[in-house]
Design a protein around this motif. Sequence first.
Motif, PDB file in Angstrom:
ATOM      1  N   GLU A   1       3.182  66.567  10.756  1.00 52.37           N
ATOM      2  CA  GLU A   1       2.274  65.763   9.953  1.00 52.37           C
ATOM      3  C   GLU A   1       2.348  66.095   8.462  1.00 52.37           C
ATOM      4  N   VAL A   2       3.314  66.907   8.042  1.00 51.90           N
ATOM      5  CA  VAL A   2       3.390  67.306   6.646  1.00 51.90           C
ATOM      6  C   VAL A   2       3.525  66.064   5.765  1.00 51.90           C
ATOM      7  N   LEU A   3       2.629  65.961   4.770  1.00 49.71           N
ATOM      8  CA  LEU A   3       2.609  64.820   3.876  1.00 49.71           C
ATOM      9  C   LEU A   3       2.918  65.273   2.460  1.00 49.71           C
ATOM     10  N   GLY A   4       3.519  64.366   1.687  1.00 47.80           N
ATOM     11  CA  GLY A   4       3.837  64.684   0.306  1.00 47.80           C
ATOM     12  C   GLY A   4       5.260  64.275  -0.016  1.00 47.80           C
TER      13      GLY A   4
ATOM     14  N   ALA B   1       5.366  72.547   2.489  1.00 46.86           N
ATOM     15  CA  ALA B   1       6.569  72.205   3.238  1.00 46.86           C
ATOM     16  C   ALA B   1       6.563  72.823   4.631  1.00 46.86           C
ATOM     17  N   LEU B   2       5.907  73.974   4.784  1.00 48.78           N
ATOM     18  CA  LEU B   2       5.863  74.664   6.071  1.00 48.78           C
ATOM     19  C   LEU B   2       4.675  74.252   6.924  1.00 48.78           C
ATOM     20  N   GLY B   3       3.808  73.386   6.409  1.00 46.56           N
ATOM     21  CA  GLY B   3       2.636  72.985   7.155  1.00 46.56           C
ATOM     22  C   GLY B   3       1.555  74.041   7.189  1.00 46.56           C
ATOM     23  N   GLU B   4       1.590  74.998   6.258  1.00 45.57           N
ATOM     24  CA  GLU B   4       0.584  76.052   6.182  1.00 45.57           C
ATOM     25  C   GLU B   4      -0.622  75.588   5.384  1.00 45.57           C
ATOM     26  N   PRO B   5      -1.721  76.354   5.370  1.00 42.95           N
ATOM     27  CA  PRO B   5      -2.896  75.953   4.594  1.00 42.95           C
ATOM     28  C   PRO B   5      -2.557  75.716   3.126  1.00 42.95           C
ATOM     29  N   VAL B   6      -3.077  74.631   2.589  1.00 40.76           N
ATOM     30  CA  VAL B   6      -2.811  74.242   1.211  1.00 40.76           C
ATOM     31  C   VAL B   6      -4.067  74.467   0.380  1.00 40.76           C
ATOM     32  N   THR B   7      -3.898  75.139  -0.761  1.00 42.55           N
ATOM     33  CA  THR B   7      -5.007  75.419  -1.665  1.00 42.55           C
ATOM     34  C   THR B   7      -4.731  74.792  -3.020  1.00 42.55           C
TER      35      THR B   7
ATOM     36  N   THR C   1      13.589  68.268 -18.396  1.00 46.55           N
ATOM     37  CA  THR C   1      15.037  68.313 -18.133  1.00 46.55           C
ATOM     38  C   THR C   1      15.586  67.045 -17.494  1.00 46.55           C
ATOM     39  N   GLY C   2      14.730  66.243 -16.872  1.00 46.63           N
ATOM     40  CA  GLY C   2      15.195  65.042 -16.189  1.00 46.63           C
ATOM     41  C   GLY C   2      15.560  65.263 -14.739  1.00 46.63           C
ATOM     42  N   SER C   3      15.397  66.492 -14.229  1.00 42.77           N
ATOM     43  CA  SER C   3      15.745  66.798 -12.838  1.00 42.77           C
ATOM     44  C   SER C   3      14.659  67.638 -12.200  1.00 42.77           C
ATOM     45  N   ALA C   4      14.470  67.461 -10.888  1.00 48.24           N
ATOM     46  CA  ALA C   4      13.533  68.308 -10.158  1.00 48.24           C
ATOM     47  C   ALA C   4      14.124  69.709 -10.028  1.00 48.24           C
ATOM     48  N   PRO C   5      13.289  70.758 -10.003  1.00 47.54           N
ATOM     49  CA  PRO C   5      13.819  72.132 -10.037  1.00 47.54           C
ATOM     50  C   PRO C   5      14.584  72.554  -8.798  1.00 47.54           C
ATOM     51  N   PHE C   6      14.363  71.876  -7.681  1.00 45.18           N
ATOM     52  CA  PHE C   6      15.072  72.221  -6.446  1.00 45.18           C
ATOM     53  C   PHE C   6      15.991  71.084  -5.997  1.00 45.18           C
ATOM     54  N   GLY C   7      16.236  70.131  -6.874  1.00 44.48           N
ATOM     55  CA  GLY C   7      17.080  69.009  -6.531  1.00 44.48           C
ATOM     56  C   GLY C   7      16.360  68.026  -5.622  1.00 44.48           C
ATOM     57  N   THR C   8      17.138  67.159  -4.985  1.00 46.02           N
ATOM     58  CA  THR C   8      16.596  66.161  -4.060  1.00 46.02           C
ATOM     59  C   THR C   8      17.452  66.153  -2.799  1.00 46.02           C
ATOM     60  N   GLY C   9      17.152  65.239  -1.889  1.00 50.09           N
ATOM     61  CA  GLY C   9      17.934  65.138  -0.668  1.00 50.09           C
ATOM     62  C   GLY C   9      17.209  65.728   0.522  1.00 50.09           C
TER      63      GLY C   9
ATOM     64  N   VAL D   1      16.002  69.530   0.615  1.00 49.46           N
ATOM     65  CA  VAL D   1      15.228  70.066  -0.497  1.00 49.46           C
ATOM     66  C   VAL D   1      14.067  70.936  -0.024  1.00 49.46           C
ATOM     67  N   ARG D   2      13.456  70.617   1.117  1.00 54.26           N
ATOM     68  CA  ARG D   2      12.347  71.436   1.602  1.00 54.26           C
ATOM     69  C   ARG D   2      12.801  72.860   1.897  1.00 54.26           C
ATOM     70  N   GLY D   3      14.001  72.998   2.441  1.00 54.01           N
ATOM     71  CA  GLY D   3      14.535  74.334   2.693  1.00 54.01           C
ATOM     72  C   GLY D   3      14.771  75.104   1.406  1.00 54.01           C
ATOM     73  N   ARG D   4      15.259  74.420   0.358  1.00 52.94           N
ATOM     74  CA  ARG D   4      15.487  75.095  -0.918  1.00 52.94           C
ATOM     75  C   ARG D   4      14.157  75.510  -1.559  1.00 52.94           C
ATOM     76  N   ILE D   5      13.138  74.654  -1.415  1.00 54.17           N
ATOM     77  CA  ILE D   5      11.833  75.002  -1.971  1.00 54.17           C
ATOM     78  C   ILE D   5      11.292  76.271  -1.311  1.00 54.17           C
ATOM     79  N   VAL D   6      11.498  76.406  -0.015  1.00 48.81           N
ATOM     80  CA  VAL D   6      10.974  77.568   0.715  1.00 48.81           C
ATOM     81  C   VAL D   6      11.788  78.825   0.435  1.00 48.81           C
TER      82      VAL D   6
END
Length: 309
Positions: free
Chosen positions: A173-176, A186-192, A209-217, A220-225
């Motif tokens: 159910e992860v939204l965003g 991204a992990l479905g843990e409590p959000v504050t 910069t014109g780009s997201a810090p962890f890229g896209t695709g 990307v959730r794995g790179r964010i974590v």
Amino acid sequence: MIGFVPMQPELPRTFGPYRVVARLGSGGMGEVFLATSPSRRLVAVKVIRSELLGDPRWRARFRHEVTSARSVSGFYTAPVVDADPDADQPWLATQYIRGVSLSGVVRDRGPLPEQAACRLGAGLAEALIAIHQAGIVHGDLKPSNVLLASDGPRVIDFGIARPLDALPLSRSEVLGTPAYMSPEQALGEPVTTQSDVFSLGATLVYTATGSAPFGTGHKVRGRIVHAAPDLSRLPDPMRGLVTRCLVKEPQERPSPEQVLTALTTLLDAHYGDEWPPTDVEELIGVQERTLVEMTAELPTVREVPEAAP
């Protein structure tokens, strides 16, 4: 990017007392229309997409969005004007912000200057303070949910906002928006509230910069974590603050108040407080001229259809 999608004959002409003028955009849950009140005030009306109307979960989510949006006040959010979450096609009307989206500006004109990026970040931090004081987490702060107006930025779209004490979602159910969500989101843990700070940092990287810090695709959730953000093109004065916003552990990130203090200090020490940037001012001007052309031949108040039951 600038301009409005003309109304098609098969689309609704009114929502409540509001007469639709044009389509502003659409997303996963809803569509947004430019409309006028009976007194000719401009509003933005968000409605549930027609194919979702039969699902009570989407209706409940929309009702929650109305409640969240109504609870927030502040200089940097769009105030709610009216709403009917129980209508056949539920709708939410907010003040129409005469501005252009951050994502569109960067896409069409390139990254904002350092000074403007700092001013934007200070406005977003102030918006988060107001949102969190209302007891909710926005949960989807990203460039397309930021409007740049002549008097500063606005944060819009409370479609997935959640109470601070809400139970965590399951992984399914992860939204965003993946490129701008926090590791815990991204992990479905409590959000504050600190999750919104992470998204603020990611949005500032895109702004400058014109780009997201962890890229896209899809990865990307794995790179964010697990991965470090790419801040190599971020201006030096901003890098330290943004680095702290993007740390993996929520408790190690600064609060929105600390972000606001840091950015206003940067503005005072290095940049000054001029706003809006020239490119943004030009694009707002183009949009204003389009609005004048679109509304010049609208019917008088007497000709506005009566509100739907």
